[in-house]
Structures are given as structure tokens and as C-alpha cells.
Design a protein around this motif. Structure first.
Motif, short mmCIF file in Angstrom:
data_model
loop_
_atom_site.label_atom_id
_atom_site.label_comp_id
_atom_site.label_asym_id
_atom_site.label_seq_id
_atom_site.Cartn_x
_atom_site.Cartn_y
_atom_site.Cartn_z
N GLU A 331 -16.43 11.19 -47.00
CA GLU A 331 -16.20 12.60 -46.60
C GLU A 331 -16.61 12.82 -45.15
N VAL A 332 -17.74 12.22 -44.78
CA VAL A 332 -18.21 12.37 -43.40
C VAL A 332 -17.18 11.80 -42.45
N LYS A 333 -16.68 10.60 -42.79
CA LYS A 333 -15.71 9.95 -41.90
C LYS A 333 -14.47 10.83 -41.72
N ALA A 334 -14.06 11.46 -42.83
CA ALA A 334 -12.87 12.29 -42.77
C ALA A 334 -13.07 13.51 -41.87
N SER A 335 -14.33 13.97 -41.74
CA SER A 335 -14.56 15.20 -40.97
C SER A 335 -15.00 14.95 -39.54
N VAL A 336 -15.18 13.68 -39.18
CA VAL A 336 -15.76 13.43 -37.86
C VAL A 336 -14.85 13.86 -36.72
N ALA A 337 -13.54 13.82 -36.93
CA ALA A 337 -12.58 14.17 -35.88
C ALA A 337 -12.64 13.18 -34.72
N PHE A 338 -12.01 12.02 -34.94
CA PHE A 338 -11.93 11.05 -33.85
C PHE A 338 -10.94 11.56 -32.82
N PRO A 339 -11.24 11.38 -31.54
CA PRO A 339 -10.28 11.85 -30.53
C PRO A 339 -8.97 11.07 -30.65
N GLU A 340 -7.90 11.72 -30.20
CA GLU A 340 -6.60 11.06 -30.30
C GLU A 340 -6.59 9.80 -29.45
N ASN A 341 -5.83 8.81 -29.90
CA ASN A 341 -5.67 7.54 -29.20
C ASN A 341 -6.97 6.77 -29.01
N ARG A 365 -24.36 17.36 -43.88
CA ARG A 365 -24.40 18.00 -42.56
C ARG A 365 -25.18 17.17 -41.56
N ALA A 366 -26.31 16.61 -42.01
CA ALA A 366 -27.13 15.80 -41.10
C ALA A 366 -26.35 14.56 -40.65
N LEU A 367 -25.71 13.87 -41.63
CA LEU A 367 -24.96 12.65 -41.29
C LEU A 367 -23.76 12.97 -40.41
N LEU A 368 -23.09 14.09 -40.72
CA LEU A 368 -21.92 14.46 -39.93
C LEU A 368 -22.33 14.68 -38.47
N ASN A 369 -23.46 15.35 -38.26
CA ASN A 369 -23.87 15.58 -36.88
C ASN A 369 -24.19 14.27 -36.17
N CYS A 371 -22.97 11.33 -36.82
CA CYS A 371 -21.73 10.57 -36.57
C CYS A 371 -20.91 11.23 -35.46
N ARG A 372 -20.86 12.56 -35.47
CA ARG A 372 -20.12 13.25 -34.40
C ARG A 372 -20.73 12.93 -33.05
N ASN A 373 -22.08 12.97 -32.98
CA ASN A 373 -22.76 12.63 -31.73
C ASN A 373 -22.38 11.22 -31.29
N ALA A 374 -22.34 10.30 -32.26
CA ALA A 374 -22.01 8.91 -31.91
C ALA A 374 -20.59 8.83 -31.37
N VAL A 375 -19.67 9.50 -32.06
CA VAL A 375 -18.27 9.48 -31.60
C VAL A 375 -18.17 10.09 -30.21
N ALA A 377 -20.43 10.14 -28.00
CA ALA A 377 -21.03 9.24 -27.01
C ALA A 377 -20.09 8.08 -26.71
N LEU A 378 -19.35 7.61 -27.74
CA LEU A 378 -18.46 6.47 -27.54
C LEU A 378 -17.21 6.85 -26.75
N LYS A 379 -16.86 8.14 -26.80
CA LYS A 379 -15.65 8.66 -26.13
C LYS A 379 -14.38 8.05 -26.73
N THR A 380 -13.93 6.87 -26.25
CA THR A 380 -12.65 6.37 -26.75
C THR A 380 -12.74 5.06 -27.50
N SER A 381 -13.72 4.24 -27.19
CA SER A 381 -13.77 2.95 -27.89
C SER A 381 -15.20 2.52 -28.16
N GLY A 382 -15.34 1.73 -29.23
CA GLY A 382 -16.66 1.25 -29.61
C GLY A 382 -16.76 1.14 -31.11
N THR A 383 -18.00 0.93 -31.59
CA THR A 383 -18.18 0.72 -33.02
C THR A 383 -19.31 1.61 -33.54
N ILE A 384 -19.06 2.23 -34.68
CA ILE A 384 -20.10 2.98 -35.37
C ILE A 384 -20.42 2.23 -36.65
N SER A 385 -21.70 1.94 -36.89
CA SER A 385 -22.08 1.22 -38.12
C SER A 385 -23.03 2.08 -38.93
#
Ligand SMILES: Nc1ncnc2c1ncn2[C@@H]1O[C@H](COP(=O)(O)OP(=O)(O)O)[C@@H](O)[C@H]1O
Ligand SMILES: [Mg+2]
Length: 463
Positions: A331-341, A365-369, A371-375, A377-385
Motif C-alpha cells: 500500500e505504501v508503494k502504491a501511494s508514494v507517487a514516483f515522478p514520471e519517467n 503514515r510513518a512509512l509513507l513519509n 519512503c516519500r522523503n527517499a523518493v 531525495a533520489l529525484k529520478t534514479s536510484g534504489t529504495i530498500s
């Protein structure tokens, strides 16, 4: 009942305890003085008797043939207060004075070369144990090393004198201890009990109305520990009053911000609707501007929503249940909103059937925040584990990215509300709210490490 309580309160007061203790201690001191002095009194008495007897025997030696009249003998014995007097020389023994009928002796004491303890023991024995004894006293004769004087006498007059002496000392020490107790009591009362009472009265007054400056204590200016305590109490009261005032102002400010955010959100919602209408227009210039407009209105609405949520001051208590972590992460992954492309990899390493006991909504909510912060920070490319492990009594959930690390300016106030953001449009609320949520679970949220190679946040939840 009321009176009884009052009386027991008085007895438990510091003053009363001090008074009783002082009386006890002074009495104890008097006993410690009395015991040796009564022993000394007895020794003195016996020495005087011996001296007297010696003088009388010398008078006899001076008379022709050592013979004196019966009457004079009786008179001398009476004056000495003895039943018989014997002079022992180096090689002769002379019965100097004696009653007609010699009597049996109950105890014999050598009053020379006695240690103080022995003397005390003998004195106490005389005082408490025996009455009406006949005792023999042996004492050395001055300047005649090998001779001694023995007198036999009734002990009763000595005991009577000792009793009188003891009674005198008792009344005297009672008077002294009462006087001392009153003096010590008054001094302590003045020096300690009264200022303590003043301090506790001030504490009570302060507790009742901390805003009232009159409730603060006025230090007496003493240089001792009491003076110091008064000064510290005053400082504490002043600071607390100040902090309280500041808090009240902040609370008022918070209310104002909440109101503004609320109204602003409504206004922005209207703008959102208008922008949506604009988006219907075919004009290419409008088509170019509208998405950016909508995005910034969205961000503004988000800011208002977050602020309002924080303004509620307290989250509800967590409603804990046991659930599996893996579906929550979906569910968290679905809500993170990865930027396009973007080319961001999402890795999960969760043991099979890994379950936690927590409030599902709040952990989400805690995990979503995180993960969103991580995304972000990564901007367009990278890995979240995301990984989960159990270590002793805690479950550890880690959110790791290989982004650029937390900027220094964010790091300094990372978990403080409104202060930790280092990005445009950030509220700086995410981490502070997340930490509050996790702490309400008796858990912890921390940065495990951060560098230009990436960042790891770790959530610890009790098993
Ligand atoms: N994984 C991360 N990598 C780099 N920086 C981060 C990371 N997580 C948080 N930060 C920094 O911490 C700041 C505070 O985050 P947060 O409290 O969620 O507020 P916000 O996301 O609204 O800015 C962010 O602005 C960002 O600069
Ligand atoms: Mg955030």
C-alpha cells in the motif's frame, strides 16, 4: 477526629521531632557525665575518710604507750565514722582503733591504683546492688611506700550521700537539658523550620497560581544552604512562569495559524476548481501553465492540511493490532507517487509472515513519509530498500536509499516541526509527526546513517 489529626500533625512536625530529639540527646550527654562523676564522688569520699583515719591514728601514736582512754577512742572512731582503723607497716601491724566487738566485713576495696572503669563499676554496684554492707577500705600512706591503712566502715552513709548527689545531678541535668532543648529548638526553628515553612508555602502558592508573581518566594539573602535553596526556588519559579507565558502565547499563535490554514485551504480549493476549468481551454499557452499552477496549489493545500493535522496537537492513541508487514508495504508503494519517467528501484527484504503489533494506519503514515522523503531525495534514479528484522525485544524496519544524504541544514533540526525541511514546498512536519507516532508505540525513529552514498532511517517497535 479533627483535633486528633491536628495533634498528630504537630507531633510529626519537624519542630516537635527536633525538640524531642534534643531533650533525649542532652539527657544522654548528662548520663555520660553523671556516671564517671558519681564514681569520682565515691572515691573522694573514701579518700577523705582514709585521711581522717590516718590523722587519728597519728594522734594515737604520739600518746604514751599508744594508750588513750576508752572515751577518747570512741570519740575518735565516731569522728572518723569508722568501726576500726588498722595501720600496716613494713613489718608490723597495729590495730589503732576498734569497737569492742569486731564485725565481719562484706567487701574489701583497695582504693589505690584503680582504673576508671573499675571505679565506675564499684560505684554502680554500691548505688544499685547492696544495702547495709560493712566494707573495708585499704589505702596507701603517703611517703611510706610499704605501709597501708585499713579502715572498716558502714557503707550506708556513703550510699545515702551518693543518692543525694545523684538526685542533685538528676534535677540539675533535667533543668539543663530542658533549657538547652528550648534554646536549640528555638535556634533550629528560627534558622531552619521557619524558612522551610516559608518555602513550602511559596511552593503551594505557586502550584495554585503559577502566573501570579506574588506567589514567587522572596529570598532572605542568607549565604547558607537555605539561602541557596530559596534563591534556586525563586529562579525556578521565575523561569517556569516565563515558560508558561511563552507557551500560552504560542498556543494562541497556534490557534491563529490553524484558523488561517483552515480558511486558506478552502480558498485554495476554490482556486483548484478554477484551474481545473482553465485546463479545459484549448489554448496551448494555458495548457502549458495550468499543470504547474495545479501542482503548486496542490502543494499549498497539502501544507495547510498537514499544519491543521499537526495543530490538533495530539494524535489519537494507537489502536494496536497484529498484522503482516508485506501487504502494508504494498500500500505504501502504491501511494508514494514516483515522478514520471523516473527509474527508481523498489526492493523489499521482509522475512516470510513477518508481523508487527501496531496501529496499522499510523505505521502506514510513518512509512509513507520515510519512503516519500527517499523518493524526493533520489529525484529520478536510484534504489529504495525496505528491510525488516527482529533483534531481541524489537522489530527493526529500515528504509534505505542511495540518494545524496540529508543536507546539513535539515539535519540540524531534523525532527523539529516546521524546522527540518530543506526543500522547496516541504513543511518539515513529516519526520516530526512520524517520530511522534512511533514514540506513541513506545518505539523509536532515528537516522541510522546518512552520507553522500545514501541514508538509512530505522523504526524500532517493541515485539
Ligand atoms: N532519505 C532522505 N535523504 C535525504 N534527505 C532527507 C531524507 N529524508 C529527509 N530528508 C531531509 O529532511 C527534511 C525533513 O523531512 P520531513 O520532516 O519529512 O519534511 P519535508 O519532507 O516536508 O521537508 C527534508 O526536507 C529533507 O531535506
Ligand atoms: Mg517528508
Amino acid at each position: 477526629m479533627g483535633n486528633l489529626q491536628k495533634i498528630s500533625k504537630i507531633f510529626r512536625s519537624l519542630s516537635a521531632q527536633l525538640l524531642v530529639l534534643t531533650i533525649l540527646f542532652v539527657m544522654l550527654a548528662e548520663i555520660l557525665i553523671f556516671v564517671p562523676s558519681v564514681a569520682f564522688f565515691r572515691l573522694n569520699y573514701l579518700e577523705k575518710k582514709s585521711e581522717f583515719a590516718h590523722l587519728a591514728s597519728l594522734a594515737l601514736l604520739a600518746s604514751p604507750d599508744n594508750m588513750v582512754s576508752k572515751e577518747l577512742k570512741a570519740e575518735l572512731l565516731f569522728r572518723v565514722g569508722a568501726r576500726s582503723v588498722v595501720l600496716r607497716g613494713a613489718n608490723s601491724t597495729m590495730l589503732m582503733l576498734s569497737e569492742e566487738m569486731p564485725t565481719a566485713v562484706d567487701a574489701s576495696y583497695d582504693i589505690s591504683k584503680k582504673g576508671p572503669l573499675k571505679l565506675i563499676e564499684e560505684a554502680l554496684e554500691a548505688l544499685f546492688l547492696n544495702e547495709g554492707r560493712i566494707i573495708r577500705i585499704v589505702s596507701p600512706i603517703e611517703n611510706e611506700p610499704n605501709s597501708s591503712l585499713e579502715i572498716v566502715l558502714d557503707e550506708q552513709p556513703l550510699i545515702t550521700a551518693m543518692h543525694e548527689y545523684a538526685a542533685n545531678i538528676f534535677w540539675l541535668s533535667l533543668a539543663i537539658s530542658l533549657l538547652t532543648a528550648v534554646l536549640v529548638f528555638l535556634t533550629l526553628h528560627w534558622l531552619m523550620v521557619r524558612p522551610m515553612g516559608r518555602m513550602s508555602a511559596s511552593m503551594i502558592a505557586f502550584r495554585r497560581s503559577p502566573e501570579d508573581p506574588a506567589a514567587a518566594i522572596e529570598p532572605s539573602g542568607r549565604a547558607d544552604e537555605i539561602g541557596m535553596a530559596e534563591k534556586e526556588l525563586e529562579i525556578m519559579q521565575t523561569r517556569l512562569r516565563f515558560a508558561l507565558k511563552q507557551k500560552q502565547h504560542l498556543a494562541a499563535l497556534g490557534t491563529a495559524v490553524t484558523k488561517i490554514s483552515h480558511d486558506l485551504r478552502n480558498i485554495l480549493s476554490t482556486s483548484h476548481i478554477v484551474s481545473d476549468g482553465l485546463a479545459q481551454l484549448d489554448d496551448p499557452r494555458v495548457q502549458k501553465i495550468v499543470p504547474r499552477l495545479v501542482a503548486s496549489i496542490d502543494r499549498a493545500i497539502g501544507l495547510c492540511t498537514e499544519t491543521l493535522r499537526y495543530g490538533k496537537a495530539e494524535e489519537r492513541q494507537p489502536e494496536k493490532e497484529e498484522f503482516e508487514l508485506a501487504p502494508l508495504l504494498k500500500e505504501v508503494k502504491a501511494s508514494v507517487a514516483f515522478p514520471e519517467n523516473s527509474r527508481i528501484n523498489w526492493n523489499e527484504d521482509i522475512p516470510k509472515n513477518f508481523s508487527v503489533t501496531a496501529d496499522r494506519e499510523q505505521l502506514y503514515r510513518a512509512l509513507l513519509n520515510l519512503c516519500r522523503n527517499a523518493v524526493e531525495a533520489l529525484k529520478t534514479s536510484g534504489t529504495i530498500s525496505l528491510t525488516a528484522t527482529t533483534n531481541g525485544s524489537s522489530h527493526l524496519i529500515r528504509v534505505e536509499d542511495d540518494g545524496p544524504g540529508i543536507p546539513k541544514q535539515a539535519m540540524d533540526h531534523l525532527f523539529e516541526p516546521f524546522a527540518g525541511s530543506a526543500k522547496a514546498g516541504g513543511t518539515g512536519l513529516g519526520l516530526s509527526i512520524s517520530r511522534e507516532l512511533i514514540m506513541a508505540h513506545s518505539g523509536k525513529l532515528d537516522v541510522e546513517k546518512t552520507s553522500q552514498n545514501g541514508t538509512v532511517f530505522v523504526i524500532r517497535l517493541p515485539v
